[in-house]
Design a protein around this motif. Structure first.
Motif, PDB file in Angstrom:
ATOM      1  N   GLN B 153       5.245 -10.479 -10.559  1.00 49.38           N
ATOM      2  CA  GLN B 153       4.771 -10.795  -9.207  1.00 49.38           C
ATOM      3  C   GLN B 153       5.669 -11.785  -8.492  1.00 49.38           C
ATOM      4  N   GLY B 154       6.955 -11.663  -8.682  1.00 51.42           N
ATOM      5  CA  GLY B 154       7.876 -12.535  -7.968  1.00 51.42           C
ATOM      6  C   GLY B 154       7.915 -13.963  -8.509  1.00 51.42           C
ATOM      7  N   THR B 155       7.281 -14.201  -9.647  1.00 50.59           N
ATOM      8  CA  THR B 155       7.304 -15.539 -10.231  1.00 50.59           C
ATOM      9  C   THR B 155       8.547 -15.678 -11.114  1.00 50.59           C
ATOM     10  N   GLU B 156       8.693 -16.837 -11.708  1.00 45.91           N
ATOM     11  CA  GLU B 156       9.798 -17.030 -12.639  1.00 45.91           C
ATOM     12  C   GLU B 156       9.488 -16.424 -14.014  1.00 45.91           C
ATOM     13  N   PHE B 157       8.298 -15.895 -14.165  1.00 45.68           N
ATOM     14  CA  PHE B 157       7.936 -15.239 -15.422  1.00 45.68           C
ATOM     15  C   PHE B 157       8.323 -13.767 -15.365  1.00 45.68           C
TER      16      PHE B 157
END
Lengths: 964, 302
Positions: B153-157
């Motif tokens: 979802q566009g996170t750093e994960f």
């Protein structure tokens, strides 16, 4: 000596002490300055996680942003983009496959692409490589068994050599589309693969890849390598550089540049080792910037040749060791003092300030030659070295001081413009001028006193007598033709001014370097096949509501609660809202709508308008007549959204557009409510529309794309900033500028909804505001600012210099007359460019300030000797004859040395520097002509106060100050 | 009320969370209420760092087995390099399975993605299965899960970071024993290197900081394919659920190269749902079942 010794005598008596102090000071400063560079370079190195190389002194500042006004909105936007998205540049690594029928889809090409991709991805500071084998292939297809679904994978997720020919062809159609593929594979083959009934137009391929990682004809491919300028935290900067903010800025970006160039070298090494013998071409902004730095450094090496040239000329002219050694010592000491000082002040050199070395070499020569020449020239009047040197000091102290002042004015005038490297050039060369004066007046007498007194019948003396005779003869001839000479000079100057009005400053990366320059050859190759390699940023933005994020979240939650309750009440499952709550809900929903429309990246009206705008631009970009032809492609998240919508709709090309209301499931359009299974809370299921679908498609895309391909570099996380990236062809800055202006024009006139002011967007009268940026745009815009800065600083310098001359000579007439020899040498060459319509590289014209300094030097020496002679009561013609005879050799020597010295720069492979060398040589030669021909002619035309007067009467009329 | 629950309750209240129906009273803090005993610490073979590393990883994995299922209300905060941030709320359900965990994540905010839900079936020895439900189309789409390196979802994960790290999928190597500074003070750790054995990875290696006493992963460093440090994950605000399983309330992933970061705060967590009472109904909560992890379940509720 008497206790009332003159300053000249004192200077001579204490010459050793004074010289020692000067030398020790200069070498102290230089040592400290260069030491500081060493320390600074070591500090820069501490920013590296693993220092791979030894600390090399880095006196060169190659920051791109140094060129631009810090207040420039384009630059500010660029910085904002770097902060918000990522600070990086792309590099294209390209090759072609002309033999194999499948073009770059041939197994061997794919193998090369895959291998390069894999290796380059591992290069430090490379954030991402997009290539034919590695790019998000968005499609609808079979995932497992008979389960269909959305696939986002690399085009070749596995080793490309393991795919059979059909699978490769399927991918070719996926990328190039059916029609382009048919020209490569033949129509029958394509039909076979896509089915007989499917229209070709439904297979449009991947517009994001065509003209980017693959050419239209499928013969050229490129790897698009994103190279980071590593971001350094404030704490890291403080740890490395302490509180010195300038060092933090310069050092931080130096680290960034060197990291990029290191990555570039690593990429080049990989290409050489793993390119399978293919002819590889690399293009991109980092290459150009490195090219600038490399040529800049090489040009600094040209100073040696200039030195050598000067030595040769001086040896020929003076035929004395002392005549050669003295100016060289002055040059070395002045340059060392200047560089030491600026390094100590925390500044570095750049492509422009590196020119200060050449300029101060010129100034040092001009200063010292007058002393050395008069030493040889006055020899016949003195039998004693001591008296001779004191006389040399006495008669030169004031003119050399004055010329230093006017030269310094010329340099410092550069600080009036708002271009930082020019300001720095002004300061740097100004400092150098001070050193040149100090060293000339102190070290030259000391050095001269070391050498044995030249013999009376020396060649130099002969030269001086010859000078007297040739200068006098020349003067006679000039005076005989004073009217035609004055008229000719007037006409030429007038023509030059007309030309000056029409001067076209331009810069062009292509023509700045020779045809053989590898960087430029590669760039031309790549651009010819894949389009532009420069960048353009079109950024759309809407202002945020004036509220905290938590307030927005709280409002959303409250809307959810109230709206769910309202709906549940209708269904009889909850209490109805109180009138107050109903009012509150309406108000909050309005705020919520206002909040939502500002999130332009997920707002359908904006996305639809943006599609119209980009379609409009793309159409005109194809027109070879339009200014927009300089832009070769536009990319953005909108294309991803279009692809997502297409893929979710049986891959039909008609759906290659942002989603609209019709794409939303009908029963999802109205809001609903439900009870949360775990919390038991009443929850709102919001009504769906084109905007929410767009947001959900984006989310779906991000679910499948690699982190490097996600939306983070295209859309800000708060969804209020939307970035469209263009590719710009490198070429004349005028043409680039025209393209950028055309983009603005189309946007302003045809798409006012996208180009509102912040206030208009705030009020809801426009959807977004638009700003353009990008390195190509910044560089192109710089040329215009150059013209402005140039005119400003030259005008300022001229006015000041004329004022100084008026004050020194206490004569308005002389001040006005001096305009001619000062202005003519500069105006004529530049004006000729304008007259003949030749565009001039922006930076080159700044050599005018050196020429102005030299021209003024000549004029001051001439006027000093002239007024001195007139003060003794000589009539104009005799005064001119004597003045020119006295300074003839010195001026001619200086001119000769400087013309030849600057000519060396002509051999620079960096066109602006080469042009600078040519211009300087021509201007300095013209200054000589002006002072020997034009000024005497005009002075002779003026009324002569001494024509019938007795010599004594004029003693105090035009006093020229002297030291003794 | 014991000390721990007091602390938990006051912390939740301090955060102003809607704890309403989610009771924390059942947190049996004094004793291990899960019925899953702490496995006996084996005799480690410390002579070979490869063997030792694998043994440590195996034991840590075993230590964290048997929690059955979990429920968490989380706020993800995404920071860009400027420090500007956005928040997204979601609910995450996980069912512990020997054949691979099943999970559902459902977004609550922002409004335009409310109801978007992702279902994942992990497979220890094969590609995971993923489905995504979009409320605007009211359809569940199978999405290709081949790309574990995809950003979550566009996170750093990435999906790789969030999925269960299966011990057998890595080559382990014990590096050293160390102490690291955490928000809870100095913590003794084993530093273990883990190199992925699967090809679909974004990393050349991970360095896991395993707590020597609580057997929990305090920190993980991720190295990119070039061998440069890419990201650092810090787990903090640990809770000892049911006096048996350690769970961080805060997970922070920092990208050291781009300086972007993502924080996931799990304000409300339930581990082994059957150990909780639903305050609203007064009944014991049931454990999650496979039925809640099907595509039908994804469409049924929003």
């Amino acid at each position: 000596m008497s206790s009332r010794a003159s300053p000249s005598e004192l200077l001579y008596r204490w010459r050793w002490l004074i010289s020692s102090v000067v030398l020790v000071t200069i070498f102290g400063i230089a040592g400290a300055g260069f030491g500081r560079i060493g320390t600074f370079s070591a500090q820069v190195n501490t920013l590296r996680e693993t220092p791979l190389e030894e600390v090399k002194a880095r006196p060169f500042d190659a920051r791109y942003d140094i060129w631009f006004d810090p207040d420039d909105p384009g630059l500010q936007l660029y910085k904002q983009i770097e902060n918000q998205f990522s600070a990086e540049d792309f590099v294209l690594v390209s090759f072609e496959e002309t033999e194999h029928p499948l073009g770059v889809f041939s197994p061997d090409s794919l193998k090369t692409i895959a291998e390069l991709t894999e290796r380059i991805e591992k290069v430090p500071f490379v954030r991402h490589v997009r290539s034919l084998t590695s790019n998000p292939w968005i499609r609808w297809g079979t995932i497992e068994g008979d389960e269909q679904g959305l696939l986002i994978t690399d085009l070749f997720a596995n080793d490309p050599t393991t795919y059979d020919e059909a699978a490769v062809m399927e991918r070719m159609i996926g990328v190039l589309g059916a029609e382009r593929s048919a020209t490569i594979l033949g129509e029958a083959k394509v039909r076979e693969l896509i089915g007989a009934d499917t229209p070709f137009s439904d297979h449009i391929g991947e517009p994001r890849l065509i003209g980017n990682v693959i050419s239209d004809d499928g013969r050229t491919t490129a790897l698009q390598v994103q190279v980071l300028r590593p971001r350094i935290d404030k704490e890291e900067l403080v740890a490395a550089f302490g509180d010195n903010e300038n060092a933090q800025i310069v050092g931080g970006s130096m680290h960034g540049n060197h990291s990029q160039w290191e990555a570039l070298s690593a990429i080049e090494a990989i290409i050489a080792d793993h390119g399978n013998g293919r002819d590889m071409h690399v293009a991109g902004m980092p290459n150009i910037e490195r090219n600038f730095m490399a040529t800049g450094e090489r040009d600094m090496g040209m100073a040696q040749w200039m030195f050598l040239m000067i030595i040769v000329v001086m040896a020929v002219l003076f035929r004395r060791v002392i005549g050669v050694v003295t100016p060289l010592v002055i040059i070395t000491a002045s340059v060392a003092g200047m560089l030491g000082t600026i390094f100590l002040m925390g500044n570095l050199l750049n492509n422009i300030t590196a020119g200060a070395i050449n300029m101060i070499t010129a100034v040092s020569i001009a200063d010292s030659i007058h002393l050395v020449a008069s030493y040889f020239g006055l020899r016949h009047k003195h039998t004693n070295k001591h008296d001779l040197i004191i006389e040399v000091i006495r008669i030169n102290a004031m003119p050399v001081f004055l010329t230093s002042v006017t030269t310094a004015i010329g340099f410092y005038s550069l600080t009036a413009g708002n271009i930082i490297p020019l300001q720095m050039l002004g300061y740097t060369a100004g400092i150098g001028t001070v050193f040149a004066y100090l060293t000339s007046m102190t070290l030259v007498p000391a050095l001269l006193s070391l050498a044995p007194l030249p013999k009376q019948t020396s060649t130099a003396d002969d030269l001086s007598r010859q000078s007297a005779s040739w200068a006098a003869r020349l003067t006679d001839r000039v005076l005989a033709r004073k009217v035609p000479i004055a008229i000719a000079a007037g006409v030429i100057t007038l023509l030059a001014f007309i030309g000056l009005m029409r001067i076209e400053l331009d810069s062009n990366f292509r023509t700045m370097f020779p045809d053989t320059n590898k960087t430029m050859v590669d760039m031309t190759w790549v651009e010819g096949r894949l389009g532009g390699s420069g960048d353009l940023e079109i950024v759309f933005e809407a202002p945020a509501l004036d509220e905290t994020q938590d307030a927005a979240i709280a409002r959303q939650a409250r809307v959810g609660v109230l709206a769910a309750q309202q709906l549940a009440a209708v269904a009889g499952e909850a209490k109805a809202l109180t009138p107050a709550e109903a009012v509150e809900l309406t108000k909050l929903q309005e705020q919520e709508a206002d909040h939502a429309r500002r999130r332009i990246a997920v707002s359908a009206p904006f996305l639809d308008e943006l599609l119209r705008f980009t379609d409009r631009l793309r159409d005109e970009m194809k027109d070879p007549e339009s200014d927009l032809r300089m832009i070769s492609r536009l990319d953005g998240a909108l294309d991803i959204l279009r692809k997502m919508n297409q893929v979710q709709n049986q891959d039909k090309a008609a759906f290659y557009r942002p989603p609209n209301e019709g794409d939303v499931s009908e029963d999802a359009r109205t809001p609903g409510f439900y009870i949360d299974e775990f919390t038991g809370d009443l929850e709102l299921a919001p009504g769906q529309n084109a905007s929410t679908l767009a947001a959900q498609y984006f989310l779906q895309y991000e679910n499948g794309a690699k982190p490097a391909e996600n939306l983070a570099t295209l859309v800000s996380i708060d969804r209020r900033t939307f970035r469209v990236q263009g590719r710009v062809r490198q070429g004349r800055s005028k043409l680039q500028d025209a393209a950028f202006k055309r983009v603005r024009e189309i946007a302003d006139t045809e798409f006012p909804l996208l180009t509102g002011s912040t206030e208009q967007v705030e009020k809801g009268e426009a959807l977004a505001s638009m700003t353009l940026s990008g390195k190509a745009l910044l560089y192109a815009g710089m040329t215009e600012k150059f013209s402005y800065s140039f005119i400003l600083s030259m005008t300022l310098a001229l006015c000041l210099i004329i004022l100084v001359i008026m004050v020194i000579f206490r004569s308005i007439t002389l001040g006005l007359v001096s305009i001619i020899p000062n202005v003519l040498p500069i105006v004529v060459p530049i004006g000729m460019f304008g007259l003949f319509g030749v565009a001039v590289d922006g930076p080159a014209v700044f050599v005018s300030s050196v020429a102005l300094g030299v021209a003024t030097d000549d004029t001051i020496h001439l006027l000093t000797k002239f007024t001195r002679a007139r003060r003794r009561g000589l009539p104009t013609a005799d005064a001119l004859r004597e003045a020119l005879a006295t300074i003839g050799n010195a001026l001619t020597f200086t001119t000769l040395i400087l013309v030849l010295g600057f000519s060396v720069l002509m051999f620079s492979e960096f066109a602006p520097n080469s042009m600078m060398g040519k211009l300087a040589a021509v201007m300095i030669a013209l200054a000589w002509i002006a002072d020997f021909l034009v000024t005497p002619a005009i002075l002779a035309l003026l009324p002569d106060p001494n024509a019938k007067k007795a010599p004594e009467a004029n003693l105090s009329e035009t006093g020229v100050p002297t030291l003794s | 009320m014991n000390a721990l629950t007091t602390r938990v309750t006051s912390w939740l209240l301090a955060c102003g969370l809607v704890a309403g129906a989610l009771s924390t009273d059942d947190l049996a803090a004094q004793e291990n209420a899960t019925g899953v005993p702490v496995p006996k610490t084996p005799k480690f073979d410390t002579t070979d760092p490869v063997v030792y590393g694998r043994q440590l990883a195996d034991y840590a994995d075993l230590y964290d087995t048997g929690w059955k299922d979990s429920y968490a209300l989380s706020t993800m905060t995404l920071f860009d390099a400027n420090g500007d941030s956005v928040k997204r709320d979601s609910v995450q359900l996980i069912l512990e399975k020997h054949t691979g965990d099943k999970s559902v994540i459902r977004f609550r905010t922002p409004a335009e993605i409310k109801g978007v839900a992702a279902l994942t079936h992990e497979h220890p020895n094969a590609t995971d299965d993923n489905w995504l439900y979009l409320p605007a189309t009211k359809r569940v789409r199978r999405v290709s899960g081949a790309n574990k390196t995809a950003s979550f979802q566009g996170t750093e994960f990435t999906y790789e970071d969030l999925s269960n790290r299966i011990v057998a999928k890595y080559d382990w190597r014990f590096l050293d024993e160390a102490h690291i500074e955490t928000t809870e003070g100095k913590v003794p750790v084993y530093r273990i290197e883990a190199k992925p054995r699967y090809s679909d990875t974004g990393y050349s290696k991970l360095v896991v900081y395993l707590n020597r006493e609580q057997w929990r992963q305090e920190r993980i460093e991720f190295f990119d394919k070039a061998g440069k440090k890419l990201k650092v994950l810090d787990n903090s605000k640990w809770k000892h659920r049911h006096n048996r399983f350690w769970r961080p309330v805060r997970i922070e992933m920092r990208n050291v190269q781009t300086k972007k970061r993502t924080i996931i705060d799990s304000s409300t967590q339930m581990l082994n749902l059957a150990l909780y009472t639903n305050k609203r109904t007064g009944k014991k909560r049931p454990n999650l079942t496979d039925k809640q992890f099907t595509t039908d379940a994804l469409t049924g509720k929003r």
